[in-house]
Enzyme design. Structure first.
Site, mmCIF file in Angstrom:
data_model
loop_
_atom_site.group_PDB
_atom_site.id
_atom_site.type_symbol
_atom_site.label_atom_id
_atom_site.label_comp_id
_atom_site.label_asym_id
_atom_site.label_seq_id
_atom_site.Cartn_x
_atom_site.Cartn_y
_atom_site.Cartn_z
ATOM 1 N N HIS A 318 -7.188 -2.611 4.960
ATOM 2 C CA HIS A 318 -7.069 -3.859 4.101
ATOM 3 C C HIS A 318 -6.665 -3.057 2.571
ATOM 4 O O HIS A 318 -7.251 -3.812 1.561
ATOM 5 C CB HIS A 318 -8.450 -4.581 3.928
ATOM 6 N N CYS A 319 -6.153 -2.006 2.577
ATOM 7 C CA CYS A 319 -5.715 -1.375 1.329
ATOM 8 C C CYS A 319 -4.266 -1.416 1.133
ATOM 9 O O CYS A 319 -3.705 -2.322 0.511
ATOM 10 C CB CYS A 319 -6.124 -0.149 1.145
ATOM 11 N N ILE A 320 -3.422 -0.471 1.832
ATOM 12 C CA ILE A 320 -2.072 -0.419 1.647
ATOM 13 C C ILE A 320 -1.249 -1.730 2.066
ATOM 14 O O ILE A 320 -0.345 -2.107 1.413
ATOM 15 C CB ILE A 320 -1.601 0.860 2.314
ATOM 16 N N ASP A 323 -2.937 -4.576 -0.878
ATOM 17 C CA ASP A 323 -3.407 -4.382 -2.117
ATOM 18 C C ASP A 323 -2.008 -4.538 -3.125
ATOM 19 O O ASP A 323 -2.196 -5.318 -4.168
ATOM 20 C CB ASP A 323 -4.012 -3.218 -2.516
#
Length: 476
Positions: A318-320, A323
């Site tokens: 759920h980051c790269i 975001d």
């Protein structure tokens, strides 16, 4: 902080109509000479709104963590290990059951901490959000995903912040850590709190500190990773710094919550752009007849000015994958373009499709169409040594293959089940070497995964770029 710490309150001297007309500019929140609260002792507020009964508030917890997922649970355990009384809150009873049964996906060091915390009377987990009023500090650690159209889905964060505001009491420190758009701390906490009569920097303390948890990687302990924090006011920043210093060796304070929010977006956008570049170089090297990892490994010998990123089948978690879209979404409203970021994210989003197309070509070269082909994915987690399927490229690859009529199976000791994209679930094979695949796609190579049998597989698509060369091996 000793048990039954009291927060002495008084009737509000400020009415809603008298609120300053500057609430949308965090630089102008009233300071009134306030200072950061002492989280380890009694906290007092001389002027407090929205507390008509004037009753005392009892802080039975030093810190409450909202959201006990991949970020929240390790954060709660680290703070508890520092000697603080911790309340962990999550809306999922199933998640709490997993934690209580000690089955949560954690690093070995955090598993030890979890065992100790569950035996510690100063550590408590619950679904009762009203308990937020009993914590001196509240830290929000909830997911901030994107929807299928790559638009930020703020539903979980908005709901969490609404609960924090609902149960906020004077003297509390309220801190977001979830990656989100610039200005969200102001919009989702500071402004609603002020409307409730709790002025940031005077009655409550509001800040943002981006999480820095790397699931499955124990190279850096929680305490050794520096934290960035910015407050809605200077006093808010001081309060948040004091909290973080209890469980982190180095805290870097920035001028505002907005700066802290942008810091996290820069960190993950930097990674996204460089992974997209590595993928592009992989395609270039293939066309020029060389191994991309030979090039990257050679470039990595330079001790300055280069940081290695490796190509792959896409990005997950759920980051790269998520975001940078929060930043692009915000920029679209201002009609501002960010071409480098936009092209990088488009390239990343299209990478799983490249895997499927390469698989088609390999099967075609072997005189086998994709319909009816037996395709095995080796590893489906989004990264090695985690049981995390969030945004994993494998899910998109499986769904596309199944939709095209392939017979798909997978093996992943970390992930017992995975969706097939058609509303059903696949189960991990016990012994993938016995499945008789027409094509094996090496997607995620876990550290303990046996891959020796791939030498005898009829065809292998290596999306990791690390499998030894062989007549049956094709790089993505």
């Amino acid at each position: 902080m000793t048990p039954n710490t009291k927060l002495k309150t008084h009737k509000a001297a400020l009415t809603r109509a008298e609120l300053p007309p500057l609430l949308e500019d965090s630089r102008e929140w009233p300071e009134n000479g306030s200072t950061a609260p002492e989280l380890a002792g009694t906290v007092e507020s001389e002027s407090v709104a929205n507390d008509a009964d004037g009753q005392d508030h009892t802080f039975t917890f030093d810190v409450a963590i909202v959201g006990l997922g991949y970020v929240g649970l390790p954060t709660a355990l680290a703070i508890n290990a520092s000697g603080r009384r911790v309340l962990g809150l999550d809306v999922s009873e199933n998640r709490l059951a997993i934690i209580r049964s000690r089955q949560a996906d954690l690093l070995d060091s955090d598993k030890v901490r979890l065992g100790e915390a569950l035996e510690d009377p100063s550590f408590m987990i619950s679904t009762d959000l009203s308990l937020l009023a009993r914590a001196a500090a509240v830290v929000v650690c909830v997911p901030t995903p994107v929807d299928p159209y790559l638009v930020p889905d703020l539903g979980i964060l908005r709901a969490a912040c609404a609960s924090v505001v609902e149960f906020a009491v004077p003297g509390q420190l309220l801190m977001l850590t979830s990656t989100t758009y610039v200005g969200s701390t102001r919009d989702l906490l500071a402004v609603p709190l002020a409307a409730k009569g709790l002025i940031p920097g005077r009655d409550v303390f509001v800040a943002f500190s981006p999480e820095r948890i790397n699931p499955g990687v124990d190279a850096f302990s929680h305490e050794d990773v520096p934290r960035v924090v910015g407050g809605v006011t200077p006093a808010c920043g001081e309060a948040a710094e004091a909290l973080l210093q209890a469980s982190t060796k180095l805290v870097h304070v920035v001028p505002s919550a907005d700066v802290a929010e942008m810091t996290k977006l820069v960190e993950n956008t930097f990674r996204a752009v460089n992974i997209a570049l590595a993928n592009e170089f992989a395609d270039i090297c293939h066309e020029l007849g060389m191994e991309v990892m030979d090039v990257i490994d050679a470039a990595s010998t330079k001790p300055y000015g280069f940081m290695p990123f490796t190509p792959g089948p896409g990005v997950g978690g759920h980051c790269i994958p998520c975001d940078p879209h929060y930043l692009l979404w915000q920029l679209r409203k201002a009609r501002v373009t960010a071409p480098v970021i936009e092209h990088a994210m488009a390239g990343i989003a299209g990478r799983p499709h490249q895997v499927v197309e390469k698989a088609r070509r390999i099967l075609s070269d072997r005189n086998h169409g994709i319909k009816g082909a037996r395709v095995l994915l080796l590893g489906v987690a989004y990264k090695p040594d985690v049981e995390d399927l969030r945004e994993s490229p494998a899910l998109e690859i499986i769904a596309a293959m199944v939709a095209d009529g392939a017979v798909v199976a997978y093996h992943d000791p970390w992930c017992p089940t995975a969706p097939d994209g058609q509303g059903s679930a696949l189960e991990s094979l016990e012994d993938p070497s016995d499945w008789d695949a027409d094509l094996v796609i090496l997607h995620t190579r876990h550290s303990e995964m046996d891959i020796d049998w791939l030498r005898d597989a009829p065809a292998v698509l290596d999306t990791t770029y690390r499998l030894p060369a062989g007549s049956n091996v094709t790089r993505l």
